[in-house]
Design a protein around this motif. Structure first.
Motif, PDB file in Angstrom:
ATOM      1  N   THR A   2     -30.886   0.897 -32.553  1.00  0.00           N
ATOM      2  CA  THR A   2     -31.177   1.759 -33.661  1.00  0.00           C
ATOM      3  C   THR A   2     -31.121   3.141 -32.995  1.00  0.00           C
ATOM      4  OG1 THR A   2     -33.399   1.729 -33.648  1.00  0.00           O
ATOM      5  CG2 THR A   2     -32.171   0.223 -35.308  1.00  0.00           C
ATOM      6  N   GLU A   3     -30.497   4.099 -33.453  1.00  0.00           N
ATOM      7  CA  GLU A   3     -30.695   5.288 -33.062  1.00  0.00           C
ATOM      8  C   GLU A   3     -32.051   6.150 -33.163  1.00  0.00           C
ATOM      9  OE1 GLU A   3     -27.818   9.528 -33.324  1.00  0.00           O
ATOM     10  OE2 GLU A   3     -27.315   7.679 -34.726  1.00  0.00           O
ATOM     11  N   TRP A   9     -27.546  11.755 -28.971  1.00  0.00           N
ATOM     12  CA  TRP A   9     -26.372  10.671 -28.505  1.00  0.00           C
ATOM     13  C   TRP A   9     -25.108  11.419 -28.709  1.00  0.00           C
ATOM     14  CZ3 TRP A   9     -27.599   6.012 -27.463  1.00  0.00           C
ATOM     15  CH2 TRP A   9     -28.770   5.155 -27.376  1.00  0.00           C
ATOM     16  N   THR A  11     -20.807  10.638 -28.804  1.00  0.00           N
ATOM     17  CA  THR A  11     -19.880   9.687 -29.188  1.00  0.00           C
ATOM     18  C   THR A  11     -18.814   9.795 -28.131  1.00  0.00           C
ATOM     19  OG1 THR A  11     -18.328  11.297 -30.534  1.00  0.00           O
ATOM     20  CG2 THR A  11     -20.229   9.973 -31.777  1.00  0.00           C
ATOM     21  N   ARG A  39     -23.776   0.390 -29.361  1.00  0.00           N
ATOM     22  CA  ARG A  39     -22.793   0.428 -30.905  1.00  0.00           C
ATOM     23  C   ARG A  39     -23.930   0.843 -31.758  1.00  0.00           C
ATOM     24  NH1 ARG A  39     -18.267  -0.507 -32.633  1.00  0.00           N
ATOM     25  NH2 ARG A  39     -17.296  -1.621 -31.177  1.00  0.00           N
ATOM     26  N   ILE A  40     -23.923   1.892 -32.264  1.00  0.00           N
ATOM     27  CA  ILE A  40     -25.001   2.448 -33.408  1.00  0.00           C
ATOM     28  C   ILE A  40     -24.292   2.625 -34.525  1.00  0.00           C
ATOM     29  CG2 ILE A  40     -26.698   4.383 -33.959  1.00  0.00           C
ATOM     30  CD1 ILE A  40     -27.134   4.666 -30.875  1.00  0.00           C
ATOM     31  N   ASP A  41     -24.412   2.075 -35.808  1.00  0.00           N
ATOM     32  CA  ASP A  41     -23.755   2.129 -36.870  1.00  0.00           C
ATOM     33  C   ASP A  41     -22.180   1.894 -36.677  1.00  0.00           C
ATOM     34  OD1 ASP A  41     -26.444   2.557 -38.266  1.00  0.00           O
ATOM     35  OD2 ASP A  41     -26.277   4.916 -37.989  1.00  0.00           O
ATOM     36  N   GLY A  42     -21.937   1.146 -35.818  1.00  0.00           N
ATOM     37  CA  GLY A  42     -20.335   0.738 -35.623  1.00  0.00           C
ATOM     38  C   GLY A  42     -19.918   1.685 -34.896  1.00  0.00           C
ATOM     39  N   LYS A  45     -21.701   5.122 -28.697  1.00  0.00           N
ATOM     40  CA  LYS A  45     -22.681   5.928 -28.332  1.00  0.00           C
ATOM     41  C   LYS A  45     -23.429   6.051 -27.012  1.00  0.00           C
ATOM     42  CE  LYS A  45     -23.395   7.861 -33.016  1.00  0.00           C
ATOM     43  NZ  LYS A  45     -24.499   8.107 -34.020  1.00  0.00           N
TER      44      LYS A  45
END
Length: 113
Positions: A2-3, A9, A11, A39-42, A45
């Motif tokens: 989780t972020e 972060w 991308t 991988r955060i929310d797909g 990052k």
């Protein structure tokens, strides 16, 4: 993962712009473990703290190798690098940025499973 609100972060498009590299070159840095991504929310990052003076932090790759040798997977490594470690008094990534590479790696080795 989780972020974390405490972490800025980046991308892959952010990194291509910041580093002046192609997407394939940024992905290669991740594959070669010069950078660690989550991988955060797909979306893949990378913490902004992993970039120093416009390039991946040099001390990161060796530290990731030590963590891997100590039994850490990528998610565990990311969590350890970004959170305060009691024996260091700061997050390991902050300690690395402050030039405490040997100390960080000793702590990482001692955590081995």
């Amino acid at each position: 993962m989780t972020e974390s609100p405490d972490v800025r972060w980046l991308t892959i498009p952010d990194l291509t712009e910041m580093l002046g590299l192609k997407v394939s070159q940024v992905r290669r840095l991740i594959e070669d473990r010069a950078l660690l991504a989550s991988r955060i929310d797909g979306v893949w990052k990378v913490p902004a703290g992993f970039i120093v003076n416009g390039e991946p932090m040099h001390e990161l790759k060796g530290t990731l190798i030590v963590l891997s040798d100590s039994g850490f997977n990528d998610e565990e490594s990311m969590r350890w690098l970004l959170n305060t470690d009691q024996s260091l008094g700061v997050s390991p990534i902050t300690a690395l940025a402050a030039g405490r590479k040997a100390e960080v790696r000793r702590v990482a080795q001692a955590l081995g499973f």
